[in-house]
Design a protein around this motif. Sequence first.
Motif, mmCIF file in Angstrom:
data_model
loop_
_atom_site.group_PDB
_atom_site.id
_atom_site.type_symbol
_atom_site.label_atom_id
_atom_site.label_comp_id
_atom_site.label_asym_id
_atom_site.label_seq_id
_atom_site.Cartn_x
_atom_site.Cartn_y
_atom_site.Cartn_z
ATOM 1 N N ASP A 77 16.697 11.760 49.670
ATOM 2 C CA ASP A 77 17.387 12.918 50.232
ATOM 3 C C ASP A 77 18.863 12.962 49.895
ATOM 4 N N THR A 90 20.444 -3.566 51.116
ATOM 5 C CA THR A 90 19.471 -3.278 52.183
ATOM 6 C C THR A 90 18.219 -4.128 52.013
ATOM 7 N N LYS A 142 18.288 1.088 39.948
ATOM 8 C CA LYS A 142 19.480 1.358 39.119
ATOM 9 C C LYS A 142 20.097 0.029 38.731
ATOM 10 N N HIS A 164 26.455 7.749 47.314
ATOM 11 C CA HIS A 164 25.992 6.390 47.611
ATOM 12 C C HIS A 164 26.858 5.321 46.947
ATOM 13 N N SER A 183 22.293 -0.898 45.329
ATOM 14 C CA SER A 183 23.086 -2.136 45.385
ATOM 15 C C SER A 183 22.192 -3.355 45.629
ATOM 16 N N VAL A 240 20.399 10.518 42.749
ATOM 17 C CA VAL A 240 19.154 11.244 42.510
ATOM 18 C C VAL A 240 18.503 11.681 43.823
ATOM 19 N N SER A 294 25.692 1.738 51.353
ATOM 20 C CA SER A 294 25.036 0.552 51.861
ATOM 21 C C SER A 294 26.082 -0.508 52.188
HETATM 22 P P1 5GP Z 1 21.001 -0.070 48.503
HETATM 23 O O1 5GP Z 1 21.089 -0.872 49.756
HETATM 24 O O2 5GP Z 1 20.075 -0.708 47.461
HETATM 25 O O3 5GP Z 1 22.339 0.243 47.915
HETATM 26 O O4 5GP Z 1 20.406 1.361 48.858
HETATM 27 C C1 5GP Z 1 19.348 1.517 49.727
HETATM 28 C C2 5GP Z 1 19.044 2.943 50.073
HETATM 29 O O5 5GP Z 1 20.095 3.855 49.746
HETATM 30 C C3 5GP Z 1 17.847 3.467 49.335
HETATM 31 O O6 5GP Z 1 16.643 3.035 49.917
HETATM 32 C C4 5GP Z 1 18.069 4.965 49.472
HETATM 33 O O7 5GP Z 1 17.639 5.402 50.733
HETATM 34 C C5 5GP Z 1 19.566 5.096 49.363
HETATM 35 N N1 5GP Z 1 19.959 5.426 47.966
HETATM 36 C C6 5GP Z 1 20.432 4.593 47.012
HETATM 37 N N2 5GP Z 1 20.655 5.261 45.855
HETATM 38 C C7 5GP Z 1 20.299 6.543 46.093
HETATM 39 C C8 5GP Z 1 20.277 7.741 45.288
HETATM 40 O O8 5GP Z 1 20.612 7.789 44.087
HETATM 41 N N3 5GP Z 1 19.833 8.881 45.896
HETATM 42 C C9 5GP Z 1 19.436 8.915 47.198
HETATM 43 N N4 5GP Z 1 19.026 10.085 47.667
HETATM 44 N N5 5GP Z 1 19.439 7.820 47.989
HETATM 45 C C10 5GP Z 1 19.856 6.653 47.434
#
Ligand code: 5GP
Length: 189
Positions: free
Chosen positions: A163, A111, A135, A188, A108, A157, A80
């Motif tokens: 995915d 998004t 998380k 990620h 994080s 996960v 992200s």
């Molecule tokens: P963020 O912007 O909060 O870091 O992440 C947003 C997006 O990253 C989530 O909606 C998801 O699509 C993806 N993502 C974050 N952590 C994971 C994870 O542990 N597994 C998977 N498959 N996708 C994740």
Amino acid sequence: MELRDVESDITEILFSEEQIQGRLAELAREIERDYEGKDVLIIAVLKGAVMVLSDLVRELKFHAHIDFMAVSSYGSSTKSSGVVRIVKDLDAEIAGRHVLIVEDIIDSGLTLNWLIGNLESRGPASIEVVAMFRKPEAIKEPVDVKYVGYDIPNAFVVGYGLDYNEDYRNVRGLAVLSPHVYGGEDPHA
Ligand code: 5GP
Ligand code: MG
Ligand code: MG
């Protein structure tokens, strides 16, 4: 075609489909109480949130309208950056409406923070978030999430919509993907 056996690809099942459904039902009761008598638009971000969205709206006892957005993060496809491009925008106008964003997982928070800012600029009556998983150790930008299914450890996960390379979305529960599948570094992180 049979769903390929994924047992050897995962190290641990964190939540079964039944557990997830049970927790979603509890969240649905809270949401019903909080939105009594209000017109609610439920927004899911494609693709990960489709399972949560479809299970949640069928659990709700009020008439929920739904809409979708698709966004893509600039930079790496898995990490992200918080800089987001809209690939598909909402069909609906949200000015004056109560918006409930449905998220699969908050990692994080970048998004989601971007999305909240974008939707706020359209003048909705309110914006709240329901996230099936979160998380806490991975948060980089604090984000106010009213309804959280489960807090989980900081591991990569899959399942229940989530995915790896577009695979594993239709695994029914939530599982930790074995590092041998992605070769060590958390995709990620
Ligand atoms: P963020 O912007 O909060 O870091 O992440 C947003 C997006 O990253 C989530 O909606 C998801 O699509 C993806 N993502 C974050 N952590 C994971 C994870 O542990 N597994 C998977 N498959 N996708 C994740
Ligand atoms: Mg998401
Ligand atoms: Mg993904």
